[in-house]
Design an enzyme around this catalytic site. Structure first.
Site, mmCIF file in Angstrom:
data_model
loop_
_atom_site.group_PDB
_atom_site.id
_atom_site.type_symbol
_atom_site.label_atom_id
_atom_site.label_comp_id
_atom_site.label_asym_id
_atom_site.label_seq_id
_atom_site.Cartn_x
_atom_site.Cartn_y
_atom_site.Cartn_z
ATOM 1 N N CYS A 120 0.809 -1.224 0.000
ATOM 2 C CA CYS A 120 0.000 0.000 0.000
ATOM 3 C C CYS A 120 0.839 1.270 0.000
ATOM 4 C CB CYS A 120 -0.942 -0.014 1.200
ATOM 5 S SG CYS A 120 -1.870 -1.564 1.345
ATOM 6 N N HIS A 257 -3.270 6.407 2.347
ATOM 7 C CA HIS A 257 -3.754 5.157 1.753
ATOM 8 C C HIS A 257 -5.167 4.893 2.257
ATOM 9 C CE1 HIS A 257 -4.469 1.016 0.967
ATOM 10 N NE2 HIS A 257 -4.184 0.615 2.183
ATOM 11 N N ASN A 287 -10.405 -0.981 -0.384
ATOM 12 C CA ASN A 287 -8.950 -0.882 -0.224
ATOM 13 C C ASN A 287 -8.313 -1.427 -1.500
ATOM 14 O OD1 ASN A 287 -6.226 -1.394 0.322
ATOM 15 N ND2 ASN A 287 -6.597 -1.967 2.459
#
Length: 333
Positions: A120, A257, A287
């Protein structure tokens, strides 16, 4: 230890494009798959839905589609791109790299190509590397991509992880400028000893001596990752601001993120950055790991929230456990 400081830059983002798959996986759909509920997912994560790649649609396809969107919107020529960097944890081929697949798709010759695997934190890490390559003087125009098909590596029997992840891609052009570039300050940090809290393994059965499951799926200890992010990322953001001699009031947009909205809220509370000045893509995309930050940027560009001259703080964090931060002045009109 966090490394943070002002950086020399002759680089600026000059174009952006994105792509997400057509298929939508809602919380209601997940209710039919595992023991969960729409209300529980929204309360814990803020996620309403996520995009899922088709059965025959892979990470390289998403990369190519995002670059095509960039071309269509900005009329950018790619034949003079001299390096491609793709951040991903879910490539359809380990080699050739996703960057090599993009190079082939667009027929770009005399071009370097490499993938970055920093989970990420991947997109911000790729931007940091692009700045260094441009600063070296060896390169002038770099294509940076963040792309994931996390649905291909998600265990849909595990309700703690399957509610989180989605697929998407975004691409930017980073070009050398003769004047001072838009990249102001940079930060990096890694806690590899805690890597067993968030991993994907098809081979090894241990990390730092801790037994793990090698099933080639995303496995996460959500409680530990949450604790790490809220404490370590918050302190990393503060160090980055201090290194840049900037206050939170001087940051127009914070783009962390898009892992979990509750996590982002806690980081904002600890850093003093208002949630109203925070951009995220998780509500409708979930996500998307390396793609989440550029997707959030592009959403804000398309609805005219990001303006030329604004200062933006990007901060990626996740598997590794790795984090990477970058403050930049937005130069696109």
């Amino acid at each position: 230890m966090h490394q943070a400081g002002k950086i020399t830059s002759h680089a600026a983002i000059t174009a952006i494009g994105s792509y997400v798959p057509e298929r939508v996986l809602t919380n209601s759909h997940l209710e039919q798959m595992v023991e969960t509920s729409h209300e529980w997912i929204v309360q814990r994560t803020g996620i309403v839905e996520r995009r899922i790649a088709a059965e025959n649609e892979y990470c390289s396809d998403l990369c190519i589609a995002a670059v095509r969107d960039l071309q269509a919107r900005y009329g950018i020529q790619l034949d003079d791109v001299d390096y491609i960097i793709t951040a991903t944890s879910s490539p359809d081929t380990v080699f050739p790299s996703m960057s090599a697949r993009v190079q082939a798709a667009f027929g770009i010759h005399g071009c370097g190509a490499t993938d970055v695997q920093a989970a990420c934190a991947g997109f911000v890490s790729a931007l940091q590397l692009a700045n260094g390559l441009l600063l070296s003087g060896m390169h002038r125009k770099i294509l940076v991509i963040g792309a994931e098909t996390l649905s291909k590596i998600t265990d849909y029997t595990d309700r703690t992880t399957c509610i989180l992840f989605g697929d998407g891609a975004s691409a930017v052009i980073v070009e050398r400028t003769e004047e001072t570039g838009s990249f102001i300050a940079s930060a990096v940090s890694t806690d590899g000893d805690s890597g067993h809290h968030l991993y994907r393994s098809a081979l090894s059965s241990e990390i730092s001596g801790v037994p793990i499951t090698a099933n080639d799926k995303i496995i996460q200890n959500g409680r530990e990752v949450y604790k790490w992010a809220v404490t370590s990322v918050s302190s990393g953001v503060k160090r980055l601001l201090n290194a840049a001699d900037l206050t939170t009031d001087q940051i127009d947009w914070f783009v962390p993120h898009s892992a979990n909205l509750r996590m982002i809220e806690s980081i904002c509370e600890r850093t003093g950055i208002p949630l109203e000045r925070t951009l995220y893509s998780l509500v409708h995309y979930g996500n998307t790991s390396a793609a989440s930050i550029p997707l959030a940027l592009d959403l804000a560009i398309q609805d005219n929230r990001i303006r030329q001259g604004q200062q933006i703080l990007l901060y990626g964090f996740g598997g590794g456990l790795t984090q990477a931060g970058l403050i930049l002045r937005w130069m696109l009109p």
